[in-house]
Write a protein that holds these residues in place. Structure first.
Motif, PDB file in Angstrom:
ATOM      1  N   ILE A  30      -5.986   8.155  -7.143  1.00  0.00           N
ATOM      2  CA  ILE A  30      -5.382   6.906  -6.678  1.00  0.00           C
ATOM      3  C   ILE A  30      -4.450   7.161  -5.502  1.00  0.00           C
ATOM      4  CG2 ILE A  30      -3.753   5.072  -7.318  1.00  0.00           C
ATOM      5  CD1 ILE A  30      -4.980   5.220 -10.152  1.00  0.00           C
ATOM      6  N   LEU A  31      -3.606   8.200  -5.620  1.00  0.00           N
ATOM      7  CA  LEU A  31      -2.699   8.545  -4.525  1.00  0.00           C
ATOM      8  C   LEU A  31      -3.475   8.928  -3.268  1.00  0.00           C
ATOM      9  CD1 LEU A  31       0.009  10.636  -6.432  1.00  0.00           C
ATOM     10  CD2 LEU A  31       0.286   8.367  -5.431  1.00  0.00           C
ATOM     11  N   LYS A  32      -4.567   9.664  -3.458  1.00  0.00           N
ATOM     12  CA  LYS A  32      -5.371  10.071  -2.307  1.00  0.00           C
ATOM     13  C   LYS A  32      -6.006   8.860  -1.633  1.00  0.00           C
ATOM     14  CE  LYS A  32      -9.029  13.256  -0.915  1.00  0.00           C
ATOM     15  NZ  LYS A  32     -10.007  14.288  -1.371  1.00  0.00           N
ATOM     16  N   ASN A  33      -6.513   7.917  -2.423  1.00  0.00           N
ATOM     17  CA  ASN A  33      -7.118   6.720  -1.849  1.00  0.00           C
ATOM     18  C   ASN A  33      -6.091   5.858  -1.114  1.00  0.00           C
ATOM     19  OD1 ASN A  33      -9.649   7.379  -2.815  1.00  0.00           O
ATOM     20  ND2 ASN A  33      -9.393   6.259  -4.721  1.00  0.00           N
ATOM     21  N   LEU A  34      -4.894   5.740  -1.702  1.00  0.00           N
ATOM     22  CA  LEU A  34      -3.826   5.009  -1.018  1.00  0.00           C
ATOM     23  C   LEU A  34      -3.472   5.679   0.305  1.00  0.00           C
ATOM     24  CD1 LEU A  34      -1.474   4.183  -4.014  1.00  0.00           C
ATOM     25  CD2 LEU A  34      -2.645   2.524  -2.571  1.00  0.00           C
ATOM     26  N   HIS A  35      -3.392   6.998   0.259  1.00  0.00           N
ATOM     27  CA  HIS A  35      -3.079   7.766   1.468  1.00  0.00           C
ATOM     28  C   HIS A  35      -4.127   7.513   2.546  1.00  0.00           C
ATOM     29  CE1 HIS A  35      -3.877  11.453   3.883  1.00  0.00           C
ATOM     30  NE2 HIS A  35      -2.584  11.399   4.079  1.00  0.00           N
ATOM     31  N   GLN A  36      -5.394   7.559   2.179  1.00  0.00           N
ATOM     32  CA  GLN A  36      -6.461   7.389   3.162  1.00  0.00           C
ATOM     33  C   GLN A  36      -6.467   5.976   3.739  1.00  0.00           C
ATOM     34  OE1 GLN A  36      -9.913   8.587   0.902  1.00  0.00           O
ATOM     35  NE2 GLN A  36      -9.731  10.720   1.524  1.00  0.00           N
ATOM     36  N   SER A  37      -6.233   4.969   2.887  1.00  0.00           N
ATOM     37  CA  SER A  37      -6.234   3.596   3.394  1.00  0.00           C
ATOM     38  C   SER A  37      -5.082   3.373   4.377  1.00  0.00           C
ATOM     39  CB  SER A  37      -6.144   2.606   2.232  1.00  0.00           C
ATOM     40  OG  SER A  37      -4.919   2.756   1.524  1.00  0.00           O
ATOM     41  N   LEU A  38      -3.908   3.910   4.071  1.00  0.00           N
ATOM     42  CA  LEU A  38      -2.767   3.767   4.979  1.00  0.00           C
ATOM     43  C   LEU A  38      -2.958   4.606   6.246  1.00  0.00           C
ATOM     44  CD1 LEU A  38       0.158   3.838   2.396  1.00  0.00           C
ATOM     45  CD2 LEU A  38      -0.606   1.873   3.752  1.00  0.00           C
ATOM     46  N   LYS A  39      -3.542   5.800   6.086  1.00  0.00           N
ATOM     47  CA  LYS A  39      -3.760   6.673   7.240  1.00  0.00           C
ATOM     48  C   LYS A  39      -4.744   6.019   8.213  1.00  0.00           C
ATOM     49  CE  LYS A  39      -2.650  10.925   8.706  1.00  0.00           C
ATOM     50  NZ  LYS A  39      -3.071  12.124   7.990  1.00  0.00           N
ATOM     51  N   TRP A  40      -5.805   5.416   7.677  1.00  0.00           N
ATOM     52  CA  TRP A  40      -6.770   4.737   8.540  1.00  0.00           C
ATOM     53  C   TRP A  40      -6.125   3.548   9.253  1.00  0.00           C
ATOM     54  CZ3 TRP A  40     -11.010   6.414  10.555  1.00  0.00           C
ATOM     55  CH2 TRP A  40     -11.777   7.380   9.909  1.00  0.00           C
ATOM     56  N   LEU A  41      -5.289   2.804   8.548  1.00  0.00           N
ATOM     57  CA  LEU A  41      -4.578   1.685   9.168  1.00  0.00           C
ATOM     58  C   LEU A  41      -3.711   2.178  10.310  1.00  0.00           C
ATOM     59  CD1 LEU A  41      -3.484  -1.255   9.247  1.00  0.00           C
ATOM     60  CD2 LEU A  41      -1.808  -0.558   7.505  1.00  0.00           C
ATOM     61  N   TRP A  42      -2.968   3.246  10.066  1.00  0.00           N
ATOM     62  CA  TRP A  42      -2.067   3.799  11.075  1.00  0.00           C
ATOM     63  C   TRP A  42      -2.848   4.314  12.280  1.00  0.00           C
ATOM     64  CZ3 TRP A  42       2.276   3.422  13.158  1.00  0.00           C
ATOM     65  CH2 TRP A  42       2.903   4.454  13.830  1.00  0.00           C
ATOM     66  N   GLN A  43      -3.931   5.025  12.067  1.00  0.00           N
ATOM     67  CA  GLN A  43      -4.736   5.549  13.163  1.00  0.00           C
ATOM     68  C   GLN A  43      -5.345   4.415  13.990  1.00  0.00           C
ATOM     69  OE1 GLN A  43      -7.376   8.066  10.922  1.00  0.00           O
ATOM     70  NE2 GLN A  43      -6.098   9.873  11.167  1.00  0.00           N
ATOM     71  N   PHE A  44      -5.786   3.364  13.317  1.00  0.00           N
ATOM     72  CA  PHE A  44      -6.362   2.228  14.043  1.00  0.00           C
ATOM     73  C   PHE A  44      -5.319   1.558  14.935  1.00  0.00           C
ATOM     74  CE2 PHE A  44      -7.068  -2.396  14.182  1.00  0.00           C
ATOM     75  CZ  PHE A  44      -8.269  -2.436  14.866  1.00  0.00           C
ATOM     76  N   LEU A  45      -4.133   1.292  14.381  1.00  0.00           N
ATOM     77  CA  LEU A  45      -3.084   0.636  15.162  1.00  0.00           C
ATOM     78  C   LEU A  45      -2.702   1.459  16.387  1.00  0.00           C
ATOM     79  CD1 LEU A  45      -0.736  -0.583  12.267  1.00  0.00           C
ATOM     80  CD2 LEU A  45      -2.162  -2.012  13.731  1.00  0.00           C
ATOM     81  N   MET A  46      -2.530   2.761  16.207  1.00  0.00           N
ATOM     82  CA  MET A  46      -2.113   3.606  17.316  1.00  0.00           C
ATOM     83  C   MET A  46      -3.232   3.782  18.344  1.00  0.00           C
ATOM     84  SD  MET A  46       1.013   4.154  16.740  1.00  0.00           S
ATOM     85  CE  MET A  46       1.645   5.570  17.625  1.00  0.00           C
ATOM     86  N   ALA A  47      -4.468   3.816  17.889  1.00  0.00           N
ATOM     87  CA  ALA A  47      -5.587   3.926  18.825  1.00  0.00           C
ATOM     88  C   ALA A  47      -5.675   2.689  19.717  1.00  0.00           C
ATOM     89  CB  ALA A  47      -6.889   4.123  18.053  1.00  0.00           C
ATOM     90  N   VAL A  48      -5.485   1.510  19.113  1.00  0.00           N
ATOM     91  CA  VAL A  48      -5.507   0.259  19.883  1.00  0.00           C
ATOM     92  C   VAL A  48      -4.387   0.257  20.932  1.00  0.00           C
ATOM     93  CG1 VAL A  48      -5.137  -2.237  19.737  1.00  0.00           C
ATOM     94  CG2 VAL A  48      -6.618  -1.093  18.078  1.00  0.00           C
ATOM     95  N   ALA A  49      -3.184   0.704  20.536  1.00  0.00           N
ATOM     96  CA  ALA A  49      -2.056   0.746  21.472  1.00  0.00           C
ATOM     97  C   ALA A  49      -2.325   1.725  22.611  1.00  0.00           C
ATOM     98  CB  ALA A  49      -0.777   1.136  20.723  1.00  0.00           C
ATOM     99  N   LEU A  50      -2.901   2.880  22.318  1.00  0.00           N
ATOM    100  CA  LEU A  50      -3.158   3.888  23.350  1.00  0.00           C
ATOM    101  C   LEU A  50      -4.214   3.389  24.340  1.00  0.00           C
ATOM    102  CD1 LEU A  50      -2.399   6.763  24.228  1.00  0.00           C
ATOM    103  CD2 LEU A  50      -4.338   7.592  22.874  1.00  0.00           C
TER     104      LEU A  50
END
Length: 399
Positions: free
Chosen positions: A173-193
């Protein structure tokens, strides 16, 4: 997912149990089996293992012969004899019944127990459809005709039996939460860049007509990239530590008690707010003053969340029985958990104030230089947090 079959028997029925076990293992299919003499290891708690296997099994094959007799308590003059839980075969049946596991009684030589032989807690056995093995010679034939179809019709084991236990489930569960948040963060920063380079590319022929504007845009792009790298790394490390790494260092039980829906929601809002400010900043790289205002907003948002994190940790640790999280760790480069947060607060507050002064005095280039120095100081003082030593982590025996 597999179907797990639990064999319950007394020693007098061991041969029949072993034969049926071997036949199940020879069958093609998702079958797992448990029999105590083969599957409980030396030094393992057999009581815990039996209860664990009953929890994860799909069904129980109960083997009974004429020597089987469930133990009863003596009872008092006013009470009927009850189930003796010191008799583990009786306890196995009672637990399986409470857990609503399917039970198939297999009676050898017509050894069907009478009502008088069964304590009230096991009276349900009389209501179960059973298999009556007529003789040893017909055991294999009846296994294939009556017992094997019952096994094939069993439901799959409960999810946590394959998942495989509560500890592994929590880690998943912790790993899945981590991956979902990590993907969200990577998407937001990629769009900004991407937006940042689009803005600079479109602004080159239109607005950068003087040396000052060219220098300003170049410094703004360098400032943005510096902020981008440290925020991307910093929040990525934060997510790794929160949802994966410290679980293995401090112990899962500690992390479970310090985890909450509020924290998850706070992390989502944190990532969305920081990512949103970066996207806005990326659109003003050719408009220096507006970009500097964006930088000030970024520092304000970041300082706010850092202070919230510091206060949250102190409140959480004060209510917890599992000790403080503000300890030095190789996972944070030997720094205490709160040290990077305090360094960032001081650095960002000072930089924010200096940039506001530069904007007020009309010195945008100076303001950009301050933002670059802010990133340099950040990396210099918290480098071990961003890039912890794998050798030190290994030597500390962090799994």
């Amino acid at each position: 997912m597999s179907k797990s079959i639990f064999f319950s028997y007394r020693r007098s029925q061991f041969l029949a149990a072993q034969l049926m076990l071997s036949w199940v293992k020879n069958e093609r299919g998702p079958y797992a089996t448990f029999i105590d003499v083969d599957d409980i290891k030396k030094g393992e708690s057999w009581a815990d293992r039996i209860q664990s296997e009953l929890l994860r099994c799909s069904g129980v094959i109960l083997i009974i012969d004429n020597e089987w007799q469930p133990a009863k308590t003596t009872g008092s003059s006013s009470e009927e004899p009850g189930l003796d839980l010191s008799d583990w075969m009786s306890r196995e049946l009672f637990i399986a019944h409470v857990l609503r596991r399917q039970i198939l009684p297999v009676y050898l030589s017509d050894a069907v127990p009478t009502d008088l032989q069964l304590p009230n807690e096991l009276a349900f056995l009389r209501q179960l459809q059973h298999v009556n093995i007529r003789s040893n010679e017909t055991l294999r034939e009846q296994f294939e005709a009556e017992i094997l179809p019952w096994i094939q019709a069993l439901p799959h084991s409960p999810y946590f039996a394959d998942a495989l236990d509560g500890v592994e489930m929590v880690k998943a569960i912790l790993k899945n939460l981590h991956q979902s948040l990590k993907w969200l963060w990577q998407f937001l920063m990629a769009v900004a860049l991407v937006n940042a380079f689009r803005c600079v590319g479109e602004g080159i022929p239109g607005t950068m007509t003087t040396t000052e504007s060219l220098v300003g845009t170049t410094l703004a792009l360098l400032s943005f990239i510096g902020c981008f790298i440290r925020f991307y790394l910093g929040d990525s490390r934060y997510l790794d530590l929160s949802y994966l790494e410290t679980t293995y260092e401090r112990g899962l039980e500690s992390e479970i008690h310090k985890f909450s829906p509020t924290k998850r929601l706070m992390d989502v809002v944190l990532l969305l707010s920081i990512g949103g400010v970066f996207f806005v900043m990326s659109g003003f790289l050719t408009q220096i003053t507006q970009y500097l205002f964006g930088f000030v907003i970024l520092m304000l948002v970041n300082v706010f969340w850092l202070v919230v994190q510091l206060v949250w940790r102190q409140v959480r640790d004060g209510r917890s029985d599992y000790g403080t999280t503000n300890t030095a760790s190789p996972l944070t480069g030997g720094m205490k958990a709160d040290d990077p947060l305090r360094i960032w607060v001081v650095n960002n507050v000072i930089s924010m104030l200096l940039v506001m002064i530069a904007i007020t005095l009309g010195w945008p280039i100076v303001g950009l230089i301050i933002t670059l120095v802010n990133s340099v100081f950040d990396f210099y003082y918290t480098w071990p947090y961003y890039f912890p030593s794998l050798i030190k982590i290994r030597d500390a025996q962090v799994p």
